[in-house]
Design a protein around this motif. Structure first.
Motif, PDB file in Angstrom:
ATOM      1  N   SER A 131      -1.735-103.718  17.525  1.00  0.00           N
ATOM      2  CA  SER A 131      -2.264-104.965  16.966  1.00  0.00           C
ATOM      3  C   SER A 131      -2.149-106.101  17.979  1.00  0.00           C
ATOM      4  CB  SER A 131      -1.549-105.324  15.660  1.00  0.00           C
ATOM      5  OG  SER A 131      -0.208-105.667  15.905  1.00  0.00           O
ATOM      6  N   TRP A 132      -2.976-107.113  17.805  1.00  0.00           N
ATOM      7  CA  TRP A 132      -3.015-108.259  18.719  1.00  0.00           C
ATOM      8  C   TRP A 132      -3.084-109.547  17.927  1.00  0.00           C
ATOM      9  CZ3 TRP A 132      -2.393-107.856  23.884  1.00  0.00           C
ATOM     10  CH2 TRP A 132      -2.466-106.562  24.410  1.00  0.00           C
ATOM     11  N   GLU A 133      -2.418-110.577  18.451  1.00  0.00           N
ATOM     12  CA  GLU A 133      -2.475-111.921  17.887  1.00  0.00           C
ATOM     13  C   GLU A 133      -3.110-112.837  18.919  1.00  0.00           C
ATOM     14  OE1 GLU A 133       1.520-112.956  16.822  1.00  0.00           O
ATOM     15  OE2 GLU A 133       1.675-111.320  15.380  1.00  0.00           O
ATOM     16  N   ILE A 134      -4.171-113.519  18.514  1.00  0.00           N
ATOM     17  CA  ILE A 134      -4.931-114.376  19.431  1.00  0.00           C
ATOM     18  C   ILE A 134      -5.002-115.770  18.825  1.00  0.00           C
ATOM     19  CG2 ILE A 134      -7.161-114.730  20.552  1.00  0.00           C
ATOM     20  CD1 ILE A 134      -7.555-111.640  20.133  1.00  0.00           C
ATOM     21  N   ARG A 135      -4.645-116.765  19.636  1.00  0.00           N
ATOM     22  CA  ARG A 135      -4.741-118.169  19.220  1.00  0.00           C
ATOM     23  C   ARG A 135      -5.753-118.871  20.106  1.00  0.00           C
ATOM     24  NH1 ARG A 135       1.291-120.051  19.215  1.00  0.00           N
ATOM     25  NH2 ARG A 135       0.252-121.618  20.438  1.00  0.00           N
ATOM     26  N   VAL A 136      -6.667-119.584  19.472  1.00  0.00           N
ATOM     27  CA  VAL A 136      -7.695-120.332  20.192  1.00  0.00           C
ATOM     28  C   VAL A 136      -7.583-121.786  19.769  1.00  0.00           C
ATOM     29  CG1 VAL A 136     -10.176-120.604  20.585  1.00  0.00           C
ATOM     30  CG2 VAL A 136      -9.231-118.322  20.161  1.00  0.00           C
ATOM     31  N   GLU A 137      -7.478-122.680  20.750  1.00  0.00           N
ATOM     32  CA  GLU A 137      -7.451-124.112  20.463  1.00  0.00           C
ATOM     33  C   GLU A 137      -8.653-124.743  21.140  1.00  0.00           C
ATOM     34  OE1 GLU A 137      -4.599-128.028  20.766  1.00  0.00           O
ATOM     35  OE2 GLU A 137      -3.711-126.049  20.984  1.00  0.00           O
ATOM     36  N   LEU A 138      -9.402-125.537  20.373  1.00  0.00           N
ATOM     37  CA  LEU A 138     -10.667-126.056  20.897  1.00  0.00           C
ATOM     38  C   LEU A 138     -10.960-127.451  20.396  1.00  0.00           C
ATOM     39  CD1 LEU A 138     -13.012-125.867  18.437  1.00  0.00           C
ATOM     40  CD2 LEU A 138     -12.552-123.458  18.815  1.00  0.00           C
ATOM     41  N   ALA A 139     -11.955-128.043  21.036  1.00  0.00           N
ATOM     42  CA  ALA A 139     -12.534-129.297  20.575  1.00  0.00           C
ATOM     43  C   ALA A 139     -13.940-128.970  20.087  1.00  0.00           C
ATOM     44  CB  ALA A 139     -12.600-130.315  21.710  1.00  0.00           C
ATOM     45  N   ALA A 140     -14.261-129.452  18.896  1.00  0.00           N
ATOM     46  CA  ALA A 140     -15.587-129.221  18.338  1.00  0.00           C
ATOM     47  C   ALA A 140     -16.515-130.360  18.756  1.00  0.00           C
ATOM     48  CB  ALA A 140     -15.516-129.143  16.819  1.00  0.00           C
ATOM     49  N   GLU A 141     -17.779-130.032  18.865  1.00  0.00           N
ATOM     50  CA  GLU A 141     -18.762-131.066  19.195  1.00  0.00           C
ATOM     51  C   GLU A 141     -18.996-131.949  17.973  1.00  0.00           C
ATOM     52  OE1 GLU A 141     -22.220-128.927  20.468  1.00  0.00           O
ATOM     53  OE2 GLU A 141     -21.409-128.615  22.474  1.00  0.00           O
ATOM     54  N   ARG A 142     -19.181-133.213  18.243  1.00  0.00           N
ATOM     55  CA  ARG A 142     -19.479-134.170  17.173  1.00  0.00           C
ATOM     56  C   ARG A 142     -20.767-133.722  16.473  1.00  0.00           C
ATOM     57  NH1 ARG A 142     -16.969-138.545  16.686  1.00  0.00           N
ATOM     58  NH2 ARG A 142     -16.320-138.655  18.843  1.00  0.00           N
TER      59      ARG A 142
END
Length: 119
Positions: free
Chosen positions: A59-70
């Motif tokens: 199993s794998w744990e993936i975290r993604v942190e992003l900025a969304a476009e307005r």
């Protein structure tokens, strides 16, 4: 293939998938990436994506942190990124010949997405 090589392939696939989703302005680097000196010799992976093996085998744990476009709804961007990353990682982890298509033989992939900014 050693776990580190697999993790790097998973990280790069997750990064490419997340970056390609409409509504993603950019992926945000974590604090460790920002504080690590450029000449330290430490490996830098794609910004905004953290990958680690899960608690159960395969199993794998993936975290993604992003900025969304307005102008894009954060919840819809989050859902689209989660689906894109899950699919991309399943392809990377699938055994040769496609015997695990659909994620049956690839183990569990948990993807968490955080929208930390609107750009």
């Amino acid at each position: 293939m050693v776990n580190g090589e697999i993790a790097e392939r998973v990280r790069r696939a997750a990064f490419a998938a997340a970056r390609g989703v409409e509504g993603v302005a950019f992926l945000r680097p974590g604090l460790a990436d920002l504080l690590r000196p450029a000449g330290s010799g430490a490996r830098r992976g794609p910004a905004g994506v953290r990958v680690r093996p899960g608690r159960t085998a395969g199993s794998w744990e993936i975290r993604v942190e992003l900025a969304a476009e307005r102008g894009h709804r954060a919840v819809e961007v989050t859902r689209a990124v989660r689906a894109a990353v899950t699919g991309a990682v399943a392809e990377v982890l699938a055994p040769p010949g496609g015997a695990g298509a659909g994620g049956a033989a690839t183990g569990r992939v948990a993807v968490s997405v955080t929208v930390s900014d609107i750009a």
